[in-house]
Enzyme design. Sequence first.
Site, PDB file in Angstrom:
ATOM      1  N   ASP A 135       5.047  29.838  37.511  1.00  0.00           N
ATOM      2  CA  ASP A 135       4.879  28.485  36.972  1.00  0.00           C
ATOM      3  C   ASP A 135       6.228  27.934  36.504  1.00  0.00           C
ATOM      4  O   ASP A 135       7.006  28.644  35.861  1.00  0.00           O
ATOM      5  CB  ASP A 135       3.895  28.548  35.789  1.00  0.00           C
ATOM      6  CG  ASP A 135       3.464  27.179  35.313  1.00  0.00           C
ATOM      7  OD1 ASP A 135       3.033  26.377  36.155  1.00  0.00           O
ATOM      8  OD2 ASP A 135       3.550  26.921  34.092  1.00  0.00           O
ATOM      9  N   GLU A 161       7.210  27.655  41.519  1.00  0.00           N
ATOM     10  CA  GLU A 161       6.727  26.282  41.565  1.00  0.00           C
ATOM     11  C   GLU A 161       7.918  25.348  41.470  1.00  0.00           C
ATOM     12  O   GLU A 161       8.532  25.233  40.401  1.00  0.00           O
ATOM     13  CB  GLU A 161       5.757  26.005  40.404  1.00  0.00           C
ATOM     14  CG  GLU A 161       5.149  24.618  40.504  1.00  0.00           C
ATOM     15  CD  GLU A 161       4.769  23.993  39.174  1.00  0.00           C
ATOM     16  OE1 GLU A 161       4.060  22.980  39.188  1.00  0.00           O
ATOM     17  OE2 GLU A 161       5.187  24.493  38.110  1.00  0.00           O
TER      18      GLU A 161
HETATM   19  C1  ARE Z   1      -2.315  18.075  30.296  1.00  0.00           C
HETATM   20  C2  ARE Z   1      -3.204  16.969  30.805  1.00  0.00           C
HETATM   21  C3  ARE Z   1      -2.412  15.925  31.569  1.00  0.00           C
HETATM   22  C4  ARE Z   1      -1.309  15.378  30.683  1.00  0.00           C
HETATM   23  C5  ARE Z   1      -0.457  16.547  30.157  1.00  0.00           C
HETATM   24  C6  ARE Z   1       0.607  16.078  29.188  1.00  0.00           C
HETATM   25  O1  ARE Z   1      -4.189  17.542  31.671  1.00  0.00           O
HETATM   26  O2  ARE Z   1      -3.263  14.875  31.998  1.00  0.00           O
HETATM   27  O3  ARE Z   1      -0.469  14.515  31.440  1.00  0.00           O
HETATM   28  O4  ARE Z   1      -1.310  17.499  29.498  1.00  0.00           O
HETATM   29  O5  ARE Z   1       0.053  15.801  27.953  1.00  0.00           O
HETATM   30  C7  ARE Z   1      -0.999  22.701  32.439  1.00  0.00           C
HETATM   31  C8  ARE Z   1      -2.321  22.067  32.805  1.00  0.00           C
HETATM   32  C9  ARE Z   1      -2.260  20.567  32.708  1.00  0.00           C
HETATM   33  C10 ARE Z   1      -1.820  20.164  31.333  1.00  0.00           C
HETATM   34  C11 ARE Z   1      -0.484  20.834  31.021  1.00  0.00           C
HETATM   35  C12 ARE Z   1      -0.055  20.582  29.595  1.00  0.00           C
HETATM   36  O6  ARE Z   1      -2.663  22.446  34.119  1.00  0.00           O
HETATM   37  O7  ARE Z   1      -3.550  20.019  32.960  1.00  0.00           O
HETATM   38  O8  ARE Z   1      -1.667  18.755  31.334  1.00  0.00           O
HETATM   39  O9  ARE Z   1      -0.614  22.254  31.158  1.00  0.00           O
HETATM   40  O10 ARE Z   1      -1.026  21.036  28.725  1.00  0.00           O
HETATM   41  C13 ARE Z   1       5.245  18.476  36.419  1.00  0.00           C
HETATM   42  C14 ARE Z   1       6.048  19.766  36.494  1.00  0.00           C
HETATM   43  C15 ARE Z   1       5.218  20.858  37.102  1.00  0.00           C
HETATM   44  C16 ARE Z   1       3.981  21.073  36.242  1.00  0.00           C
HETATM   45  C17 ARE Z   1       3.276  19.731  36.182  1.00  0.00           C
HETATM   46  C18 ARE Z   1       2.044  19.799  35.291  1.00  0.00           C
HETATM   47  O11 ARE Z   1       7.202  19.530  37.287  1.00  0.00           O
HETATM   48  O12 ARE Z   1       5.988  22.042  37.137  1.00  0.00           O
HETATM   49  O13 ARE Z   1       4.114  18.724  35.665  1.00  0.00           O
HETATM   50  N1  ARE Z   1       3.116  22.114  36.804  1.00  0.00           N
HETATM   51  C19 ARE Z   1       2.815  23.402  36.124  1.00  0.00           C
HETATM   52  C20 ARE Z   1       1.386  23.818  36.430  1.00  0.00           C
HETATM   53  C21 ARE Z   1       0.459  22.964  35.619  1.00  0.00           C
HETATM   54  C22 ARE Z   1       0.612  23.321  34.163  1.00  0.00           C
HETATM   55  C23 ARE Z   1       2.028  23.466  33.786  1.00  0.00           C
HETATM   56  C24 ARE Z   1       3.050  23.416  34.692  1.00  0.00           C
HETATM   57  C25 ARE Z   1       2.301  23.848  32.413  1.00  0.00           C
HETATM   58  O14 ARE Z   1       1.129  23.806  37.788  1.00  0.00           O
HETATM   59  O15 ARE Z   1      -0.885  23.105  35.995  1.00  0.00           O
HETATM   60  O16 ARE Z   1      -0.006  22.288  33.360  1.00  0.00           O
HETATM   61  O17 ARE Z   1       2.056  25.256  32.376  1.00  0.00           O
HETATM   62  C26 ARE Z   1       4.393  14.307  39.465  1.00  0.00           C
HETATM   63  C27 ARE Z   1       5.700  14.643  38.762  1.00  0.00           C
HETATM   64  C28 ARE Z   1       5.875  16.123  38.615  1.00  0.00           C
HETATM   65  C29 ARE Z   1       4.719  16.628  37.845  1.00  0.00           C
HETATM   66  C30 ARE Z   1       3.445  16.305  38.634  1.00  0.00           C
HETATM   67  C31 ARE Z   1       2.200  16.760  37.956  1.00  0.00           C
HETATM   68  O18 ARE Z   1       4.414  14.766  40.802  1.00  0.00           O
HETATM   69  O19 ARE Z   1       6.764  14.143  39.469  1.00  0.00           O
HETATM   70  O20 ARE Z   1       7.083  16.419  37.947  1.00  0.00           O
HETATM   71  O21 ARE Z   1       4.871  18.025  37.704  1.00  0.00           O
HETATM   72  O22 ARE Z   1       3.337  14.899  38.794  1.00  0.00           O
HETATM   73  O23 ARE Z   1       2.040  16.136  36.708  1.00  0.00           O
END
Ligand code: ARE
Length: 572
Positions: free
Chosen positions: A312, A349
Amino acid sequence: MHFLEVHPEHLNIKVEAPPETTHGWVVTYLGGDEQQTPLHKEGPCWTGRLPRSNLHYRFRFLVQGKVWWYNQSGVSSTSPAFHTDFKHTEQAPPEWVHGRVFYQIFVDRFKNGNPALSVREGEYLYEGHPVKARRWEDSPTREHGAREFYGGDLEGIRQSVPYLKTLGVNALYLNPIFESPSSHKYDTQDYHRIDPHFGTNQDFARWMKDMHENDIRVVLDGVFNHTGDRHMWMNREQVYGFRGAHQGGDTRRHYTYHGPGPDDYLGWAGIKTLPKLDYQHPEVRSKMYGQRHSVVRYWLNPPYNVDGWRLDVSPMIGKNGTDEGNQEILSGIWQAARETRPDSFIFGEHVFDATRWLQGGVEDGSMNYHGFTHPTWGFLAGVEHRMQPAQVTAEDYAQRLTTSLSSLPHPHQLAQVNLLSSHDTVRFATLCPDPDLQKIGAALLLTFIGVPCIYYGDEIGLQGGEDPDCRKPMPWGSPAFQGDLHRWYRTLIQLRHQEQALQRGAFQVLHAQGDELVFERRLGPERIRVLLSRGEGFLSPLEGQWLDPVTSQLHRKQVRIPSKGVVILKST
Ligand code: ARE
């Protein structure tokens, strides 16, 4: 063609290039930095000498002012897409990944196999509010987000093995499954315990055995950049007899990046439920991947024997609340995994370009948002990363696919994890509502170089907007399981399993213009040609005789690609 002489301290290199070549370089990577060493002209060849420590390299030439790349079929300007590369074989990604089609499962939303385990309405508080137990038919809501539960579990996945087999997938990427209070489980409470609502550790050991007996490999989500605010290292609820990071004071226990006050810790993206781990502390490194019972090793070892990790936000992992030391830490994780299981598969990721991580010894592959997902959305759905509208012609699309490949050694190109959607994105069927274009998307996913990964439900065209709408429960029983798209996915997956060229072949674009794209995958004499149009139909010339493995039709001289259609041919 190239020659290579190996001396104890250096390598002599000799490459043939077209007569009009004016400059030649050998491009090497040292610690992630690209370096160019000029080559010298000797008759039709270009020669150079490299120190032995440079293990990854490829050739770049300037021919009549244009850059050409040396690759497996000689020198070409059209597609700098595949390069001869002399990497240490022990650093190459594991071979088994080539034969796999991955399926991504967000566990709480896939199938409820054991209702006795399901989270009950109001069972506990999460972020100060009682958790919600939702009915399978309901759509997830933004309001309740991470505290609504549907009851999906490991047993549900086990019961779905016949379904997975019919579909043809043979590897799983599971979203996090360790104990955590949220439904997404990215806020880990205990890295050594399966979440009790999914099953026990013992259940998981048995479950892994079942998966392996069914020839299904399993990669887990490793959330190692941050932990959860209920992790014992935080000791937020003061249930442990020591001062955790949440009480401050005890620096030995500052696993997270932390200031003087109890709440002065840094959360990932400012989110307090996700305290950022600080790899500055030797103990963090040791507990996460160093010692025998470290998280990375624990699950790769018996009795679990998982097959790898998806890391992640891997480019953010680091020391002092930053990404400092990132490559060194990831390389430590990679080595620990390889020591424990020499064929483990480690991919990160990456939302942006992952070239620096994919040169051997750091990560085997990445979630290929940058080099596949976003360009493909642009080409088929007219949107981009962050949902920006985009105009991507076939020329642009081809350029982006090949440019991104061109900086990767061939073994890493083959280990890139390609996807059309994920639990973090709007679903492909929502981005691209046209069923014909969805079929082209599926064809691209299953024929492009790298490992395909299907997000559960995409194979039936499941709709879904931004998180959490893209995490709807799997609509078992829907007529879509008998639909056209599902049939098309099964055909493509079968083809992928039959054709070595799709699994391990090089990639080259042959034609890219407006709406039309033609590319090939080649492995020795085997050739698979993919021809598609997102607009009008067109005729494409053929040399020799080609077989359409889907319709069993033979084609000579030319083939017609229907409007918004795709044809896949195999050389005979
Ligand atoms: C929660 C809510 C969201 C809210 C967020 C912020 O569900 O609606 O926007 O909080 O308050 C995990 C959960 C998410 C959770 C988050 C925080 O799965 O549901 O969101 O924790 O509690 C970027 C990063 C990428 C990251 C995503 C989420 O670059 O690396 O954001 N992905 C990983 C995982 C996620 C996980 C986390 C990181 C944290 O795969 O599942 O989230 O451990 C566009 C942007 C990207 C962005 C993407 C998704 O493409 O350009 O930069 O990715 O959207 O938001």
